[in-house]
Design an enzyme around this catalytic site. Structure first.
Site, PDB file in Angstrom:
ATOM      1  N   GLU A  14       0.827  -1.196   0.000  1.00 31.38           N
ATOM      2  CA  GLU A  14       0.000   0.000   0.000  1.00 31.38           C
ATOM      3  C   GLU A  14       0.860   1.245   0.000  1.00 31.38           C
ATOM      4  OE1 GLU A  14      -3.398  -0.393   2.789  1.00 31.38           O
ATOM      5  OE2 GLU A  14      -2.201  -2.070   3.428  1.00 31.38           O
ATOM      6  N   HIS A 127      -3.959   3.948  10.155  1.00 28.87           N
ATOM      7  CA  HIS A 127      -4.984   4.812   9.563  1.00 28.87           C
ATOM      8  C   HIS A 127      -5.917   3.930   8.723  1.00 28.87           C
ATOM      9  CE1 HIS A 127      -5.739   9.195   8.121  1.00 28.87           C
ATOM     10  NE2 HIS A 127      -6.812   8.451   7.876  1.00 28.87           N
ATOM     11  N   VAL A 128      -7.091   3.663   9.298  1.00 31.55           N
ATOM     12  CA  VAL A 128      -8.068   2.766   8.653  1.00 31.55           C
ATOM     13  C   VAL A 128      -8.369   3.209   7.229  1.00 31.55           C
ATOM     14  CG1 VAL A 128     -10.496   2.029   8.672  1.00 31.55           C
ATOM     15  CG2 VAL A 128      -9.210   2.125  10.815  1.00 31.55           C
ATOM     16  N   HIS A 129      -8.382   2.273   6.288  1.00 34.41           N
ATOM     17  CA  HIS A 129      -8.751   2.600   4.910  1.00 34.41           C
ATOM     18  C   HIS A 129      -9.366   1.383   4.225  1.00 34.41           C
ATOM     19  CE1 HIS A 129      -4.574   1.281   5.099  1.00 34.41           C
ATOM     20  NE2 HIS A 129      -4.711   0.776   3.887  1.00 34.41           N
ATOM     21  N   ILE A 130     -10.324   1.648   3.363  1.00 27.95           N
ATOM     22  CA  ILE A 130     -11.027   0.596   2.639  1.00 27.95           C
ATOM     23  C   ILE A 130     -10.588   0.621   1.173  1.00 27.95           C
ATOM     24  CG2 ILE A 130     -13.288  -0.287   1.906  1.00 27.95           C
ATOM     25  CD1 ILE A 130     -14.495   0.987   4.399  1.00 27.95           C
TER      26      ILE A 130
END
Ligand SMILES: [Zn+2]
Length: 176
Positions: A14, A127-130
């Site tokens: 990522e 850091h939450v991410h979809i």
């Protein structure tokens, strides 16, 4: 299934916009926060949409053209620590991302993916991410054939234009 494993491996890689990395605020090590705080234009950071509590950005190293990351503006690593407003807008924005991808690319399917914690494969676990990713019948077979070579048939600038244009205007009402 090999293809699924490969997809998951790609999600572990990522990395986001190199442009945003260059404008990291002092003491910030989170590229997502850097993008959120950046004074650069949305086109320069590949920010497709920005709401009150969440935003959507192109993955600068996509598994497929149009690979989006949807996340809260706030630096929060655990899903259960999102506020109610963030949680609601995060899901509305994820739905909007699906709608935009369908409109812009007409894929056969869409993958949603969330990796919580490094052990789960998150490259940026704080850091939450979809991940929202368009898929086509046969694309996994093609990826297997090329054995890890990233195929980018479209420049990020083009993906940004397409998805910005296709992004729904009202996230609370998707049906026409
Ligand atoms: Zn952050």
């Amino acid at each position: 299934m090999v293809a699924f494993e490969q997809l998951w491996a790609a999600w572990r890689s990522e990395y986001v916009s190199g442009i945003a990395t260059q404008s990291l605020p002092d003491n910030s090590t989170c590229v997502f926060c850097a993008i959120a705080a950046s004074t650069l234009s949305p086109a320069e950071t590949f920010t497709v949409w920005r709401g009150k509590t969440c935003f959507a950005v192109l993955n600068a190293f996509p598994y497929a053209s149009g690979h989006l990351l949807v996340m809260p503006l706030r630096h929060v690593g655990e899903l259960e620590k999102l506020t109610q407003d963030e949680a609601v807008e995060l899901w509305q924005a994820t739905t909007a991302a699906v709608v935009a991808l369908k409109s812009a690319y007409g894929p056969d399917g869409v993958n949603l993916g969330v990796n919580l914690g490094r052990a789960a494969g998150a490259g940026l676990p704080d850091h939450v991410h979809i991940h929202v990713l368009p898929r086509w019948v046969g694309d996994t077979n093609f990826m297997t054939t090329v054995a890890g070579i990233r195929v980018m048939p479209e420049a990020l600038e083009a993906s940004w234009k397409r998805l910005t244009n296709a992004w729904p205007s009202d996230l609370t009402k998707f049906e026409e």
